[in-house]
Write a protein that holds these residues in place. Structure first.
Motif, PDB file in Angstrom:
ATOM      1  N   TYR A  99     -20.094  13.326 -18.180  1.00 25.38           N
ATOM      2  CA  TYR A  99     -19.955  13.917 -19.509  1.00 25.38           C
ATOM      3  C   TYR A  99     -19.528  12.874 -20.533  1.00 25.38           C
ATOM      4  N   SER A 129     -29.573  21.896 -18.882  1.00 25.37           N
ATOM      5  CA  SER A 129     -28.333  22.437 -18.343  1.00 25.37           C
ATOM      6  C   SER A 129     -28.584  23.232 -17.072  1.00 25.37           C
ATOM      7  N   ASN A 176     -25.407  21.455 -15.586  1.00 21.32           N
ATOM      8  CA  ASN A 176     -24.513  20.775 -16.522  1.00 21.32           C
ATOM      9  C   ASN A 176     -24.055  21.780 -17.578  1.00 21.32           C
TER      10      ASN A 176
END
Length: 329
Positions: free
Chosen positions: A270, A29, A34
């Motif tokens: 996503y 992440s 993200n």
């Protein structure tokens, strides 16, 4: 891309797997900016906390047991079981990713564009059934009077129990939550004042024929949500070992393939990642999995002692109705 499957062949414990998966998602992440992976990481930490700390579960199950004792006293002829469980690791992972896939797909179909990251994160805050208690009732034939309709009597008793649960549990530290089922029908046997809180899948069975009553509560002492499910034995058999189990799985597979066809690969990161994680879980060969306290000879013959594939039990209570006593007449 990191997936849960990558950690299921090491012989580790479930807790070790979840910790490593969460740590690697956090690194990914930060490296890839993200934020959905960070939400995923925090969701895994929530699971770890439930599996590690049992004090609040002990308190919770003791309060749920008070409902069991009430039913045993009020309905001496009724046979019933209480089961509590933490949703399994594999099923929870599938549901988390399934929520992303479904939300993005529905949003795209409606608006012809993809939702914002903030909207996706908001949608992922709706998990309220990681801990669930199921009450299954059955009236033995020997307690049904000649000419009586056993199925209707059982349903009537089920709704009687449903009508007492909210107030009973609120007196013991729970708060009932408003249902998200919109536009559904409700049985006349359910008190009108309680209808906003129940999801009545008996009056509104899904496409597979699944039937049940669902109630969501917040445990103010444990500070977590729980779900209570109520079914007759026939409803439970249909859901667990009957057509609803198989049809629901096939329908889910078909819907996911349709969603993938609708959204081009590469347009929404996503969606792509959540879809791939879901597919990989469906393709998992459980007999090859090496997780401590888990074994499988096939995808249907499983011995799970750690909550990987089947939910980890919190409590089992069984009440057998009174077959032989002077109360029969």
């Amino acid at each position: 891309m990191i997936t849960l499957n990558d950690y299921l062949y090491s012989g580790d414990t479930v807790l070790s797997i979840l910790r490593k998966y969460a740590a690697d998602l956090k690194k990914a992440s930060l490296a890839n900016h993200n934020s959905i992976d960070m939400v995923h990481c925090n969701f895994l930490l929530q699971q770890i906390d439930m599996l590690e700390h049992n004090d609040f579960l002990t308190s919770q199950s003791q309060r749920i047991r008070e409902l069991y004792k009430l039913m045993a006293a009020e309905y001496p002829y009724l046979a019933f079981t209480f089961k509590g469980r933490i949703k399994s690791v594999i099923r929870t992972e599938g549901k988390f990713n399934g929520y992303i896939v479904t939300y993005i797909y529905n949003y795209y179909k409606k608006y012809k564009k993809y939702p914002s990251i903030a909207a996706i994160k908001q949608h992922l805050s709706c998990f309220r059934d990681l801990i669930a208690y199921r009450i299954v009732v059955s009236l033995p034939k020997c307690h049904v009077k000649p000419g009586g309709n056993r199925e209707e009597i059982e349903r009537d008793l089920l709704y009687q129990v449903a009508n007492i649960i909210p107030e009973f549990l609120e007196e013991r530290g729970f708060t009932v939550q408003v249902s998200e089922l919109e536009g559904g029908r409700y049985s006349a046997r359910l008190k009108e004042s309680l209808r906003p809180y129940y999801r009545d899948y008996i009056e509104n069975p899904d496409a597979s024929g699944y039937q049940s009553l669902h109630l969501t509560l917040y445990d103010n002492l444990a500070r977590c949500y729980i779900e209570v499910q109520l079914r007759t034995k026939e409803m439970d058999d249909y859901a667990e070992i009957g057509p609803a189990n198989h049809i629901g799985y096939e329908k889910q597979q078909e819907m996911e393939r349709t969603r993938r066809d609708e959204i081009p690969i590469g347009e929404c990161l996503y969606f792509d990642e959540a879809y791939e994680r879901s597919v990989r879980l469906h393709e998992l060969e459980l007999a090859k999995v090496d997780v401590n306290m888990f074994g499988a000879s096939s995808n249907s013959v499983v011995n799970d002692g750690c909550g990987l594939y089947r939910g980890r039990l919190i409590l089992p209570f069984e009440h057998l109705s009174r077959f032989q006593n002077d109360l029969i007449d």
